[in-house]
Design a protein around this motif. Structure first.
Motif, PDB file in Angstrom:
ATOM      1  N   LEU A 116       0.113  -2.789   4.493  1.00  0.00           N
ATOM      2  CA  LEU A 116      -1.220  -2.738   5.099  1.00  0.00           C
ATOM      3  C   LEU A 116      -1.379  -3.847   6.130  1.00  0.00           C
ATOM      4  O   LEU A 116      -2.045  -3.692   7.134  1.00  0.00           O
ATOM      5  N   VAL A 155      -9.710  -0.566   0.226  1.00  0.00           N
ATOM      6  CA  VAL A 155      -8.378  -1.155   0.182  1.00  0.00           C
ATOM      7  C   VAL A 155      -8.236  -2.037  -1.050  1.00  0.00           C
ATOM      8  O   VAL A 155      -7.264  -1.945  -1.802  1.00  0.00           O
ATOM      9  N   TYR A 214      -0.920   5.113   0.728  1.00  0.00           N
ATOM     10  CA  TYR A 214      -0.987   3.901   1.544  1.00  0.00           C
ATOM     11  C   TYR A 214       0.395   3.487   2.021  1.00  0.00           C
ATOM     12  O   TYR A 214       0.577   3.069   3.152  1.00  0.00           O
TER      13      TYR A 214
END
Ligand SMILES: Nc1ncnc2c1ncn2[C@@H]1O[C@H](COP(=O)(O)OP(=O)(O)O)[C@@H](O)[C@H]1O
Ligand SMILES: [Mg+2]
Length: 591
Positions: free
Chosen positions: A121, A137, A334
């Motif tokens: 990320l 997140v 993700y």
């Protein structure tokens, strides 16, 4: 639901695709454990040994009841009883070892996932963060991986342990009486049937619950962060926020209840069936043609009672695994996000960057936006010179700034530094060359010193003070009771806009970038503060290539070059005087 749909989620997914996705993620989950094969085989070995060991007890018991007690054989009795205690001690010790190894493996796997997700990320471009809610997140990293951890550590070890217990128990039971073993197994088909139904229910509930947890996190982030609380207080939105939180928390109650209860009624049914089995066995043993000894009967029912728990939890593994697929999928989603701004495979190294900045016919379109934010922009800023960008709000000035720092990549055209496409520079070197100060400064919740050092971890205290002096902020810091060790408060709320701005400038000074980008860095400040900050900027700009975006035209008139931006295009450019002479948009703005 508020969750952002992934790519291509608009079309419907066929059951076959769903099944394939599941198979893929099962294989992927397995792959997480590949590196721990050695430890896992030790765990399996320990489990097999202790399960087999445990099977010895019922046979010892049968000998106690059928031989030692009726014969009053004290020596045999002592040996048998000692054996029973020894078996219990050995299996307990093995249990400790097994828990230790499997928990360690589980924790390491989770650690890898957590750090992989974090690192991945971190590589995402700012585009991802503008699209994604902060709390979302956080929730995936903490709640989802936390939930997986429970599954992985408890499931991994219980599968092996229960599997061997069930097999060993069945073998021991068959050795005692295969007829009664068959009677005991009638409970199996309904157990499997119920389990499959519960598994499907649980998976759906889990997915929903994790989304709700993420929602809750978003509300916490929006409601309880410093900016969020200021907004809610000034807008009088406190009650509405509480209501939103209460609603979300309330929906969680329902989901948790359903999740817990999904398995309970199945458990209840199975309990009844399993309780009926020993009764049937006593009945069968009492029938006239039965030849079973009392010892065998006691040993058998003992074994059979011990079968219930491992058998049920073995079936449960399926339930938890299916339920946790939802968690793994959220995490894999993700990990699979493409990195938009990529590190070059073989970066070009600029040994002595001079800072000659060029835009060559650059066009940029945001995400799935219809219109281009920049269209055919060409700029040439020689090393050490200054460029000022002026234009209405929304004309594309900040977009130009963000392309220089590669917060986004140009859709077409090139941005070059000293003739090298910035896509060919390592992200680290690009960050060394380009320094950005924008209107919104972000300070970390730590001391001023640490905030400055964030820009240059090896900076000496002297360098830090020198940078603060140049940024016109040293006197203020030195006047604070704790000086450079003063905490800046969450996001720097302890300081005024101008003070934060100057701390940010000091931070950029420490990095000593060749190219400096100032995006409306002074527009939020009052005149006096702006003058102080402007002095800091002048100090900062000396000898560097600077791109200044300014609201007040007074601050840009000395720039070597001024470009007027309009709807993503360069309308006109030149020096202050030449633009005034031309009598175009700039002249109109200045009058
Ligand atoms: N993250 C984004 N996603 C989509 N559109 C954006 C984004 N950021 C800016 N825009 C749009 O791009 C255009 C240029 O914005 P910007 O460069 O911020 O203008 P300026 O800094 O000149 O005020 C505007 O129309 C704005 O709405
Ligand atoms: Mg802007």
């Amino acid at each position: 639901m508020a969750e952002r749909p992934g790519r291509g989620s608009a079309r419907t997914v066929t059951p076959a695709e769903k099944a394939q996705a599941r198979a893929v993620s099962l294989r992927r989950i397995g792959a997480l454990f590949i590196g721990h094969r050695r430890h896992l085989s030790v765990v399996v070995g320990v489990i097999v040994v202790s399960s087999i060991l445990a099977m010895v007890s019922p046979f010892l018991l049968r000998e106690v009841i059928d031989v030692a007690l009726p014969d009053s054989n004290l020596t045999l009795l002592i040996w048998l009883v000692a054996g029973m205690v020894a078996v219990a001690a050995a299996t307990s010790a093995l249990g400790v070892i097994q828990t230790w190894i499997s928990t360690r493996v589980g924790q390491r796997v989770m650690h890898r996932l957590r750090t992989d997700v974090f690192a991945h990320l971190q590589r995402q471009s700012v585009g991802f963060f503008t699209r994604t809610r902060t709390g979302e997140v956080q929730s995936r990293i903490t709640n989802d991986i936390g939930g997986m951890q429970q599954v992985v550590t408890s499931t991994a070890s219980s599968v092996a342990s229960n599997f061997t217990t069930v097999i060993a128990t069945l073998v021991a039971m068959a050795a005692l009486s295969w007829q009664l073993t068959l009677v005991s197994l009638v409970a199996l088909p309904p157990a499997i049937y119920w389990t499959r139904r519960v598994a499907r229910m649980r998976q759906a509930i889990t997915a929903q619950r994790q989304r709700e947890l993420a929602e809750l996190n978003v509300i916490i982030d929006e409601g309880l962060s410093i900016s969020g609380i200021q907004l809610s207080k000034t807008m009088g939105a406190g009650d509405a926020q509480i209501e939103r939180f209460t609603d979300s928390s309330h929906r969680l109650i329902d989901l948790e209840l359903r999740s817990e209860l999904a398995g309970r009624w199945r458990m209840a049914t199975m309990n009844i069936i399993f309780a009926a089995i020993p009764a049937t066995i006593y009945l069968a043993a009492g029938l006239p043609f039965s030849t079973m000894s009392i010892g065998t009967l006691v040993a058998f029912t003992g074994l059979q009672a011990g079968l219930f728990r491992p058998l049920m939890s073995l079936l449960d593994v399926g339930v938890t695994l299916t339920a946790s697929l939802a968690l793994f999928q959220r995490i894999f989603e993700y990990l699979d996000l493409p990195v938009e701004v990529q590190e070059p495979a073989t970066p070009v190294r600029l040994d002595h960057p001079r800072g000659h900045l060029r835009f060559e016919d650059v066009t940029f379109v945001y995400g799935d936006s219809e219109t281009a934010a920049l269209a055919g922009v060409s700029l040439d800023v020689p090393a050490g010179s200054s460029l000022a960008l002026v234009g209405e709000t929304g004309s594309g000035k900040s977009t130009i700034a963000s392309l220089i720092a590669r917060l986004h990549d140009a859709t077409s055209g090139r941005v070059t530094i000293d003739g090298v496409d910035i896509k060919d520079l390592s992200l680290t070197q690009l960050a060394e060359i380009v320094g950005v100060v924008s209107q919104e400064t972000y300070l970390l919740h730590t001391t001023i010193r640490e905030n400055l050092r964030y820009a240059k971890p090896d900076a000496t205290d002297e360098q830090i003070v020198a940078a603060a002096r140049a940024a016109q902020i040293h006197d203020l810091i030195a006047g604070l009771p704790d000086g450079y060790d003063t905490m800046v408060g969450s996001r720097g709320h302890r300081f005024s806009g101008g003070e934060k701005q100057r701390i940010a400038i000091a931070r950029t000074l420490l990095r000593d970038p060749r190219i400096l980008v100032l995006d409306e860095a002074t527009s939020a400040l009052d005149n006096d503060t702006e003058r102080a900050v402007q002095r800091a900027f002048d100090e900062l700009s000396a000898g560097r290539t600077t791109v200044t975006i300014a609201h007040r035209l007074s601050t840009v008139r000395n720039a070597d070059q001024i470009a007027v931006i309009d709807h993503g295009r360069i309308l006109e450019s030149g020096t202050h005087e030449s633009l005034l002479d031309k009598g175009g948009r700039y002249a109109a703005l200045s009058s």
